[in-house]
Design a protein around this motif. Structure first.
Motif, PDB file in Angstrom:
ATOM      1  N   ALA A  61       0.833  -1.211   0.000  1.00  0.00           N
ATOM      2  CA  ALA A  61       0.000   0.000   0.000  1.00  0.00           C
ATOM      3  C   ALA A  61       0.864   1.257   0.000  1.00  0.00           C
ATOM      4  CB  ALA A  61      -0.929  -0.005   1.215  1.00  0.00           C
ATOM      5  N   CYS A  62       1.934   1.235   0.756  1.00  0.00           N
ATOM      6  CA  CYS A  62       2.836   2.390   0.798  1.00  0.00           C
ATOM      7  C   CYS A  62       3.554   2.570  -0.537  1.00  0.00           C
ATOM      8  CB  CYS A  62       3.839   2.243   1.935  1.00  0.00           C
ATOM      9  SG  CYS A  62       3.108   2.510   3.561  1.00  0.00           S
ATOM     10  N   ARG A  63       3.847   1.499  -1.203  1.00  0.00           N
ATOM     11  CA  ARG A  63       4.501   1.578  -2.524  1.00  0.00           C
ATOM     12  C   ARG A  63       3.597   2.319  -3.503  1.00  0.00           C
ATOM     13  NH1 ARG A  63       7.284   2.454  -6.583  1.00  0.00           N
ATOM     14  NH2 ARG A  63       7.956   0.840  -8.012  1.00  0.00           N
ATOM     15  N   GLU A  64       2.316   1.997  -3.472  1.00  0.00           N
ATOM     16  CA  GLU A  64       1.363   2.660  -4.360  1.00  0.00           C
ATOM     17  C   GLU A  64       1.170   4.129  -3.989  1.00  0.00           C
ATOM     18  OE1 GLU A  64      -2.334   0.620  -4.838  1.00  0.00           O
ATOM     19  OE2 GLU A  64      -1.347  -1.298  -5.207  1.00  0.00           O
ATOM     20  N   GLU A  65       1.132   4.410  -2.703  1.00  0.00           N
ATOM     21  CA  GLU A  65       0.828   5.773  -2.249  1.00  0.00           C
ATOM     22  C   GLU A  65       2.049   6.695  -2.245  1.00  0.00           C
ATOM     23  OE1 GLU A  65      -1.146   8.007   1.612  1.00  0.00           O
ATOM     24  OE2 GLU A  65      -1.367   5.853   1.387  1.00  0.00           O
ATOM     25  N   PHE A  66       3.197   6.177  -1.827  1.00  0.00           N
ATOM     26  CA  PHE A  66       4.362   7.029  -1.607  1.00  0.00           C
ATOM     27  C   PHE A  66       5.533   6.745  -2.544  1.00  0.00           C
ATOM     28  CE2 PHE A  66       2.320   6.626   2.639  1.00  0.00           C
ATOM     29  CZ  PHE A  66       1.865   7.934   2.729  1.00  0.00           C
ATOM     30  N   ASP A  67       5.393   5.805  -3.442  1.00  0.00           N
ATOM     31  CA  ASP A  67       6.451   5.459  -4.384  1.00  0.00           C
ATOM     32  C   ASP A  67       7.578   4.692  -3.688  1.00  0.00           C
ATOM     33  OD1 ASP A  67       7.241   5.312  -7.041  1.00  0.00           O
ATOM     34  OD2 ASP A  67       8.499   7.094  -6.883  1.00  0.00           O
ATOM     35  N   MET A  68       8.785   4.956  -4.032  1.00  0.00           N
ATOM     36  CA  MET A  68       9.937   4.129  -3.665  1.00  0.00           C
ATOM     37  C   MET A  68      10.393   4.312  -2.218  1.00  0.00           C
ATOM     38  SD  MET A  68      11.965   1.912  -4.698  1.00  0.00           S
ATOM     39  CE  MET A  68      13.489   1.191  -4.233  1.00  0.00           C
ATOM     40  N   ALA A  69      10.690   3.194  -1.587  1.00  0.00           N
ATOM     41  CA  ALA A  69      11.300   3.175  -0.258  1.00  0.00           C
ATOM     42  C   ALA A  69      12.059   1.861  -0.114  1.00  0.00           C
ATOM     43  CB  ALA A  69      10.249   3.296   0.839  1.00  0.00           C
ATOM     44  N   VAL A  70      13.030   1.868   0.754  1.00  0.00           N
ATOM     45  CA  VAL A  70      13.763   0.663   1.101  1.00  0.00           C
ATOM     46  C   VAL A  70      13.279   0.237   2.486  1.00  0.00           C
ATOM     47  CG1 VAL A  70      16.032  -0.285   1.643  1.00  0.00           C
ATOM     48  CG2 VAL A  70      15.776   1.314  -0.266  1.00  0.00           C
ATOM     49  N   TYR A  71      13.028  -1.058   2.651  1.00  0.00           N
ATOM     50  CA  TYR A  71      12.580  -1.600   3.929  1.00  0.00           C
ATOM     51  C   TYR A  71      13.609  -2.604   4.434  1.00  0.00           C
ATOM     52  CZ  TYR A  71       8.065   0.304   2.588  1.00  0.00           C
ATOM     53  OH  TYR A  71       7.069   1.156   2.215  1.00  0.00           O
ATOM     54  N   VAL A  72      13.929  -2.504   5.708  1.00  0.00           N
ATOM     55  CA  VAL A  72      14.805  -3.464   6.353  1.00  0.00           C
ATOM     56  C   VAL A  72      13.974  -4.163   7.421  1.00  0.00           C
ATOM     57  CG1 VAL A  72      16.902  -3.800   7.706  1.00  0.00           C
ATOM     58  CG2 VAL A  72      16.854  -2.066   5.896  1.00  0.00           C
ATOM     59  N   LEU A  73      13.862  -5.486   7.305  1.00  0.00           N
ATOM     60  CA  LEU A  73      13.063  -6.272   8.251  1.00  0.00           C
ATOM     61  C   LEU A  73      13.960  -7.222   9.035  1.00  0.00           C
ATOM     62  CD1 LEU A  73      10.147  -7.448   5.926  1.00  0.00           C
ATOM     63  CD2 LEU A  73      10.240  -5.389   7.315  1.00  0.00           C
ATOM     64  N   LYS A  74      13.667  -7.340  10.310  1.00  0.00           N
ATOM     65  CA  LYS A  74      14.249  -8.393  11.132  1.00  0.00           C
ATOM     66  C   LYS A  74      13.077  -9.232  11.604  1.00  0.00           C
ATOM     67  CE  LYS A  74      17.214  -5.061  12.878  1.00  0.00           C
ATOM     68  NZ  LYS A  74      17.675  -4.368  14.065  1.00  0.00           N
ATOM     69  N   VAL A  75      13.054 -10.483  11.228  1.00  0.00           N
ATOM     70  CA  VAL A  75      11.958 -11.383  11.573  1.00  0.00           C
ATOM     71  C   VAL A  75      12.481 -12.387  12.590  1.00  0.00           C
ATOM     72  CG1 VAL A  75      10.290 -13.035  10.684  1.00  0.00           C
ATOM     73  CG2 VAL A  75      11.005 -11.085   9.265  1.00  0.00           C
ATOM     74  N   ILE A  76      11.823 -12.407  13.750  1.00  0.00           N
ATOM     75  CA  ILE A  76      12.257 -13.285  14.832  1.00  0.00           C
ATOM     76  C   ILE A  76      11.122 -14.231  15.182  1.00  0.00           C
ATOM     77  CG2 ILE A  76      13.335 -13.390  17.112  1.00  0.00           C
ATOM     78  CD1 ILE A  76      13.879 -10.324  16.740  1.00  0.00           C
ATOM     79  N   PRO A  77      11.043 -15.406  14.530  1.00  0.00           N
ATOM     80  CA  PRO A  77       9.975 -16.359  14.819  1.00  0.00           C
ATOM     81  C   PRO A  77      10.080 -16.903  16.248  1.00  0.00           C
ATOM     82  CG  PRO A  77      11.104 -16.910  12.771  1.00  0.00           C
ATOM     83  CD  PRO A  77      11.919 -15.869  13.461  1.00  0.00           C
ATOM     84  N   GLY A  78       8.921 -17.097  16.865  1.00  0.00           N
ATOM     85  CA  GLY A  78       8.870 -17.695  18.183  1.00  0.00           C
ATOM     86  C   GLY A  78       9.320 -16.774  19.311  1.00  0.00           C
ATOM     87  N   TYR A  79       9.424 -15.494  19.037  1.00  0.00           N
ATOM     88  CA  TYR A  79       9.895 -14.547  20.043  1.00  0.00           C
ATOM     89  C   TYR A  79       8.846 -13.475  20.276  1.00  0.00           C
ATOM     90  CZ  TYR A  79      12.684 -10.917  22.296  1.00  0.00           C
ATOM     91  OH  TYR A  79      13.141  -9.957  23.159  1.00  0.00           O
ATOM     92  N   GLU A  80       8.542 -13.212  21.525  1.00  0.00           N
ATOM     93  CA  GLU A  80       7.603 -12.151  21.894  1.00  0.00           C
ATOM     94  C   GLU A  80       8.382 -11.029  22.563  1.00  0.00           C
ATOM     95  OE1 GLU A  80       3.954 -13.462  23.771  1.00  0.00           O
ATOM     96  OE2 GLU A  80       4.294 -15.477  22.996  1.00  0.00           O
ATOM     97  N   ALA A  81       8.554  -9.931  21.845  1.00  0.00           N
ATOM     98  CA  ALA A  81       9.342  -8.806  22.362  1.00  0.00           C
ATOM     99  C   ALA A  81       8.617  -8.039  23.454  1.00  0.00           C
ATOM    100  CB  ALA A  81       9.700  -7.852  21.227  1.00  0.00           C
ATOM    101  N   PHE A  82       7.286  -8.058  23.442  1.00  0.00           N
ATOM    102  CA  PHE A  82       6.523  -7.266  24.403  1.00  0.00           C
ATOM    103  C   PHE A  82       5.916  -8.138  25.475  1.00  0.00           C
ATOM    104  CE2 PHE A  82       5.649  -5.252  20.139  1.00  0.00           C
ATOM    105  CZ  PHE A  82       6.706  -4.366  20.214  1.00  0.00           C
TER     106      PHE A  82
END
Length: 82
Positions: A61-82
């Protein structure tokens, strides 16, 4: 399975604040996820499929609305940060 996803967005434009605020507003609309925003990233936590789909849909949705951006994701399966 629970997952924690740390997302940093880097819009490719001088006025970078509106796209970041747009991402945060959109990701907060998904039920069943816990979202916390920090100065350098937004952390999404919830059931794996729901959280991954929410991040994927929000990026699209952001790509359509705001055009180009770079996203950096850290995915931590099985972990609850909060």
């Amino acid at each position: 399975m629970q997952v924690t996803i740390d997302v940093s967005m880097y819009p490719n434009r001088e006025d970078f604040i509106p796209p970041i605020k747009g991402f945060i507003e959109k990701i907060n609309c998904y039920p069943g996820l816990e979202v916390q925003t920090f100065p350098t990233s937004t952390v999404v936590q919830g059931e794996y499929q729901a959280a991954m789909q929410a991040v994927q849909d929000t990026i699209a949705a952001c790509r359509e609305e705001f055009d180009m951006a770079v996203y950096v994701l850290k995915v931590i399966p099985g972990y609850e940060a909060f």
